[in-house]
Design an enzyme around this catalytic site. Structure first.
Site, PDB file in Angstrom:
ATOM      1  N   HIS A  69       0.819  -1.220   0.000  1.00 16.25           N
ATOM      2  CA  HIS A  69       0.000   0.000   0.000  1.00 16.25           C
ATOM      3  C   HIS A  69       0.852   1.270   0.000  1.00 16.25           C
ATOM      4  CE1 HIS A  69       0.157   0.166   4.574  1.00 16.25           C
ATOM      5  NE2 HIS A  69       0.185   1.452   4.291  1.00 16.25           N
ATOM      6  N   ASP A 126      -0.073  -7.544   1.871  1.00 10.23           N
ATOM      7  CA  ASP A 126       0.471  -6.184   1.800  1.00 10.23           C
ATOM      8  C   ASP A 126       2.006  -6.219   1.849  1.00 10.23           C
ATOM      9  OD1 ASP A 126       0.539  -3.438   1.761  1.00 10.23           O
ATOM     10  OD2 ASP A 126      -0.361  -3.160   3.743  1.00 10.23           O
ATOM     11  N   SER A 228       4.153   2.354   8.289  1.00 12.37           N
ATOM     12  CA  SER A 228       3.814   1.297   7.325  1.00 12.37           C
ATOM     13  C   SER A 228       5.005   0.904   6.478  1.00 12.37           C
ATOM     14  CB  SER A 228       2.713   1.769   6.383  1.00 12.37           C
ATOM     15  OG  SER A 228       1.486   1.565   6.986  1.00 12.37           O
TER      16      SER A 228
HETATM   17  N1  ARG Z   1      -1.209   2.070   7.531  1.00  8.36           N
HETATM   18  C1  ARG Z   1      -0.368   2.872   8.339  1.00  8.36           C
HETATM   19  C2  ARG Z   1       0.696   3.505   7.440  1.00  8.36           C
HETATM   20  O1  ARG Z   1       0.472   3.563   6.246  1.00  8.36           O
HETATM   21  C3  ARG Z   1       0.140   2.082   9.500  1.00  8.36           C
HETATM   22  C4  ARG Z   1      -0.926   1.974  10.513  1.00  8.36           C
HETATM   23  C5  ARG Z   1      -0.524   1.137  11.654  1.00  8.36           C
HETATM   24  N2  ARG Z   1      -1.462   1.329  12.716  1.00  8.36           N
HETATM   25  C6  ARG Z   1      -1.379   0.724  13.892  1.00  8.36           C
HETATM   26  N3  ARG Z   1      -2.273   1.032  14.804  1.00  8.36           N
HETATM   27  N4  ARG Z   1      -0.444  -0.137  14.135  1.00  8.36           N
HETATM   28  O2  ARG Z   1       1.649   4.075   7.880  1.00  8.36           O
END
Ligand code: ARG
Length: 517
Positions: A69, A126, A228
């Site tokens: 992503h 992912d 992420s």
């Molecule tokens: N999807 C987020 C990013 O693109 C990471 C989110 C992780 N969240 C969590 N509560 N661990 O950076």
């Protein structure tokens, strides 16, 4: 589902010399040096002014493992496409992000190939691999502060999973409320609590797949937006191993006790098989948009043309109809490249979606739409409703304009009319395929009503054939016409399937020959 994966977006990420040093960590983490996490990299998204941040892990001197992503179908990409490699900068060898404060060992590397798990469909699978310029590999330990992190094997993961010692690191948001800015200082959450699959299944429903995801974190320690793609590390054995990739969490908070962080399970056999590919290539990227050819009328066949793509992909197609702003899929994504226009399509516009796939991912792109599909002209045409102007995505050397028929000569005898028609098609033209013509005659005759012959007016319509005189001129002859008023309707169609938007109409009179009067 309510899960969000928004990557932290921050203006002037690296260039900005002043970074507020947050009081907290990743969320609940401690400051980390690059010596502690020599395999941690930051992915700066956007060029020349990065505005997005993800994490990543050095797999070897020319490959970075991250989240799909981070590099596909997000704010830094064309919709449905992998990111342009020129939009990603890899920053390695530093625990501090901003140029002014970076460690002396900091190195930036450019990306030449973006590959992602071909089974990726957020949030499943992912995972992605970036290939760095082979002419400039990352300098790895022992000669530098930068090092690779071995990837867990599926066999080792079987035992480790029962007794993990997890940690996660990154420059992401540091508050449970997921507000504020990303951290200039690399943060490390350790130990990070390994949570049960049931906890994440309860929090995320069908969004959580226990076979390919790991659940970790609690109300005191968690990853957050901007982390992420970064490494979830297990240190239960002699050497640290990459066991997970930061993927998602709750929509707009972090460190939520009953909604832990979710990590791509690198020890899953199929995901593992992907992340260890020695020399990944690049996901297909669209370079020239798909388009439709054929005849946009009931019974006509529309063919979805691929446009141009990099990465020698294989193709699948899907057709969709848009009527009054709402879009309806005309079938599943499949191998059929043609679609026969149905009577149910009348009044709607048709477009196609091309999905181009290879071993390194996929991309999707949408064609321009046809004009509105008109009601069939034969056998008894109601006057063709005026279709709305076709919405077209211009593509180089693509015929995007609808042609227009003009009547340049007209002549009638008592029973026959002859029209000479010249067609113009502005811009690049694929050629004129035909002129659809019909005539509606209105004439006086005698009818029988209640047994009595009375004088009455009748109408009849029929379609006419146009004969081709040259590439742009046609002749339409209507013979055996009843004496009266003749309304001719002409619609030019080009080889790209575009139909004239407003039909050309002309009314002519046929008169009884003088001597019979
Ligand atoms: N999807 C987020 C990013 O693109 C990471 C989110 C992780 N969240 C969590 N509560 N661990 O950076």
């Amino acid at each position: 589902m309510g899960l969000r994966w928004a990557i932290a977006s921050v203006a002037a990420l690296v260039a900005g010399a002043s970074f507020c040093a947050p009081a907290q960590a990743i969320v609940g983490g401690v400051d980390s040096t690059i010596v502690n996490r020599p395999y941690q990299v930051a992915l700066l998204l956007g060029n020349p002014n990065p505005s997005g941040l993800c994490g990543g892990t050095i797999r070897d001197s020319t490959h970075i493992i991250t989240a799909a992503h981070c590099v596909f179908d997000n704010a830094w990409t064309v919709p449905g496409q992998a990111i342009d490699p020129g939009q990603v900068t890899v920053l390695a060898g530093t625990a501090k992000l901003s140029l002014a404060t970076q460690d002396a060992t900091a190195v930036t590397a450019s990306v030449v190939g973006v590959s992602f798990e071909p089974a990726y469909g957020f949030p499943a699978n992912d995972a992605a691999i970036l290939t760095l310029d082979p002419a400039h590999p990352l300098p790895l330990a022992p000669s530098s502060a930068i090092d690779a992190l071995p990837v867990v094997t599926p066999a080792a993961w079987q035992t480790i999973e029962q007794a993990t010692a997890l940690s996660v690191s990154g420059w992401g948001l540091t508050t449970a409320s997921a507000t504020g800015s990303v951290s200039n200082q690399l943060k490390l959450a350790t130990p990070l609590q390994h949570r049960s699959d049931g906890t994440c299944a309860a929090a995320y429903g069908s969004g959580y797949d226990s076979l390919i995801m790991i659940c970790a974190g609690n109300s005191t320690r968690d990853s957050c937006f901007g982390d992420s793609g970064g490494p979830l590390v297990d240190s239960s054995g002699a050497n640290p191993l990459l066991v997970g990739i930061v993927s998602f969490g709750p929509a707009n908070a972090c460190a939520v006790q009953n909604a832990p962080g979710v990590y791509t399970e690198v020890g899953n056999a199929s995901i593992n098989g992907y992340v260890v590919i020695a020399a990944p290539g690049a996901a297909p990227r669209n370079t020239s948009g798909p388009f439709l050819t054929g005849t946009a009328e009931v019974g006509g066949v529309l063919t979805c043309q691929n446009g141009a793509w990099s990465g020698t992909p294989s193709y699948q197609y899907q057709f969709a109809r848009t009527t009054n702003g709402s879009t309806f899929a005309l079938g599943p994504m499949g191998s059929a490249q043609g679609y026969t226009v149905q009577s149910t399509d009348v009044g709607g516009a048709i477009a196609c979606i091309v999905k181009a796939s290879n071993a390194d991912g996929y991309g999707t792109a949408l064609s321009g739409a046809t004009g509105l599909i008109p009601a069939p002209v034969t056998p008894a045409p109601a006057p063709t409703p005026a279709p709305a102007p076709p919405v077209q995505a211009p593509t180089p050397q693509q015929d995007i304009a609808a042609p227009v028929a003009r009547i340049t000569a007209k002549r009638c005898t008592a029973t026959r009319c002859t029209l000479t028609v010249t067609v113009t098609d502005s811009g690049f033209s694929a050629g004129i395929s035909t002129v659809q013509a019909s005539v509606r005659s209105t004439y006086r005759t005698t009818c029988t009503r209640k047994g009595r012959k009375v004088s009455c007016t009748k109408r009849r319509s029929r379609s006419l054939r146009a004969t081709t005189l040259s590439s742009s001129s046609f002749r339409v002859v209507a013979a055996k016409l009843p004496v009266g008023t003749q309304l001719f309707t002409l619609v030019a169609v080009d080889r790209a399937g575009h139909r004239q938007v407003l039909p050309t109409r002309v009314t002519l009179k046929t008169k009884r020959a003088k001597k019979r009067r």
